[in-house]
Design an enzyme around this catalytic site. Structure first.
Site, PDB file in Angstrom:
ATOM      1  N   VAL A   1       0.815  -1.221   0.000  1.00 57.18           N
ATOM      2  CA  VAL A   1       0.000   0.000   0.000  1.00 57.18           C
ATOM      3  C   VAL A   1       0.848   1.271   0.000  1.00 57.18           C
ATOM      4  O   VAL A   1       0.316   2.367   0.166  1.00 57.18           O
ATOM      5  CB  VAL A   1      -0.977   0.027   1.188  1.00 57.18           C
ATOM      6  CG1 VAL A   1      -2.012  -1.070   1.040  1.00 57.18           C
ATOM      7  CG2 VAL A   1      -0.236  -0.103   2.522  1.00 57.18           C
ATOM      8  N   TYR A   2       2.159   1.160  -0.191  1.00 60.20           N
ATOM      9  CA  TYR A   2       2.997   2.358  -0.260  1.00 60.20           C
ATOM     10  C   TYR A   2       2.910   2.946  -1.664  1.00 60.20           C
ATOM     11  O   TYR A   2       3.038   2.242  -2.670  1.00 60.20           O
ATOM     12  CB  TYR A   2       4.452   2.033   0.063  1.00 60.20           C
ATOM     13  CG  TYR A   2       4.738   1.691   1.504  1.00 60.20           C
ATOM     14  CD1 TYR A   2       3.771   1.836   2.491  1.00 60.20           C
ATOM     15  CD2 TYR A   2       5.986   1.217   1.886  1.00 60.20           C
ATOM     16  CE1 TYR A   2       4.041   1.518   3.816  1.00 60.20           C
ATOM     17  CE2 TYR A   2       6.277   0.899   3.199  1.00 60.20           C
ATOM     18  CZ  TYR A   2       5.296   1.046   4.158  1.00 60.20           C
ATOM     19  OH  TYR A   2       5.576   0.721   5.466  1.00 60.20           O
ATOM     20  N   GLY A   3       2.729   4.262  -1.713  1.00 61.49           N
ATOM     21  CA  GLY A   3       2.666   4.950  -2.990  1.00 61.49           C
ATOM     22  C   GLY A   3       1.256   5.361  -3.352  1.00 61.49           C
ATOM     23  O   GLY A   3       0.265   4.859  -2.807  1.00 61.49           O
TER      24      GLY A   3
END
Length: 334
Positions: free
Chosen positions: A58-60
């Site tokens: 879920v990074y970005g």
């Protein structure tokens, strides 16, 4: 660069882990670290001996972009040179509005997310797969059985656990032992010199079971860099653009009375060893002797990364280490 065995595993990692949560992260419509900057930072980390890279599905913005940046960069490198970690739990927005099975640690969601993560990273396996949070709605036995399958299929080497309560970590370890399942070998709590005691029970479990600890926010959101001042009324004086200037929660969360005492001790040690407060704070974590401790650093620039890496060459005396410990325990260094 120094290297250390990661807890009770057979994998060796650099004493610092490079965190990529800022890759493609949008704040007020501005991308904090774009693709070119991300690749420059990964180049710099690798050139300085960092072989341990941390990300999450879920990074970005949108989710998954951090993993994509890393995967693109890895195309020009030998995958076997790196120890890659990612995570699963939160809803993934790449599929639009999340459905009832598009979050958590149930078999369906974990199975779907590992495939996406591997595809974006361009690899057949992860060295380390964390559960990003505890799932109150899924039995831990189901989660561990699913993760164990991934290990036995060769898609994951080791399992990790991020933020959770000490009793939850204990329950997971007990379940793995009783059922003959793969256990968590690495943890990722928020740990730093100013907030160590908030997860003290959790760290006791890690020490007892020989789990490696890879702290996020090892500099207390920047508080332990020494760039903040305490105003006469007790509030935080923060430089423009810093995290402390952008949210009132910073002062309430990070700038506690204990934190100011710890910062004072850290700054006094930094003066003595000709280092920065950031370097002393990171070295203090690396010098923990109850468990393997590998701080995750999320530098925005190469200069910041260089400062962080400088902590590896630093040495603290027993007295200096204990002085910071004493401030953390409210003893004021006496």
């Amino acid at each position: 660069m120094e290297y250390v065995t990661l807890g009770n595993t057979g994998t060796t990692v650099s004493r610092l882990c490079f965190g990529t949560w800022r890759f493609a992260k949008e704040s007020d419509g501005v991308v904090e670290t774009d693709r070119e900057e991300a690749h420059e930072l990964l180049d710099a980390a690798w050139e300085r001996g960092i072989n341990f890279v941390d990300t999450a599905n879920v990074y970005g913005t949108p989710h998954g972009t951090s993993e994509e940046y890393i995967g693109e960069w890895l195309e020009d490198h030998d995958r076997e040179d790196f120890v890659l970690a990612s995570k699963v739990y939160f809803p993934f927005d790449g599929w639009g509005d999340p459905g009832p099975n598009d979050s958590g640690l149930g078999r369906k969601h974990v199975r779907a997310q590992i495939e996406g993560t591997l595809d974006r990273l361009g690899t057949d396996y992860l060295d380390l797969y964390y559960i990003h949070r505890w799932d109150e709605n899924t039995p831990i036995r189901e989660t561990l059985r699913t993760l164990t399958e991934l290990v036995r299929e060769g898609k994951v080497h080791y399992l990790g656990a991020s933020t959770m309560a000490a009793w939850q970590l204990t329950k997971a370890l007990w379940t793995a032992d009783v059922d003959g399942l793969e256990r968590f070998e690495v943890t990722q709590p928020m740990v730093n010199a100013a907030h160590y005691d908030e997860v003290g029970d959790y760290l006791d479990v890690c020490a007892d079971r020989d789990l490696a600890v890879c702290p996020y926010s090892p500099l207390a959101g920047g508080f332990l860099t020494g760039k903040y001042e305490r105003a006469a009324d007790g509030s935080v004086e923060a430089p423009d653009g810093s995290r402390g200037s952008l949210t009132e929660r910073f002062g309430e969360y990070y700038a506690t009375d204990t934190a100011w005492d710890v910062l004072e001790a850290v700054e006094s040690v930094a003066d003595e060893v000709d280092a920065t407060p950031s370097q002393v704070s990171l070295r203090w974590l690396m010098d923990q002797d109850r468990f393997t401790c590998v701080p995750i650093v999320g530098a925005r620039t190469v200069d910041q990364l260089d400062e962080n890496v400088g902590a590896v060459d630093l040495s603290l005396s027993d007295e200096q280490f204990e002085r910071i410990d004493a401030a953390r325990n409210g003893a004021g260094g006496d």
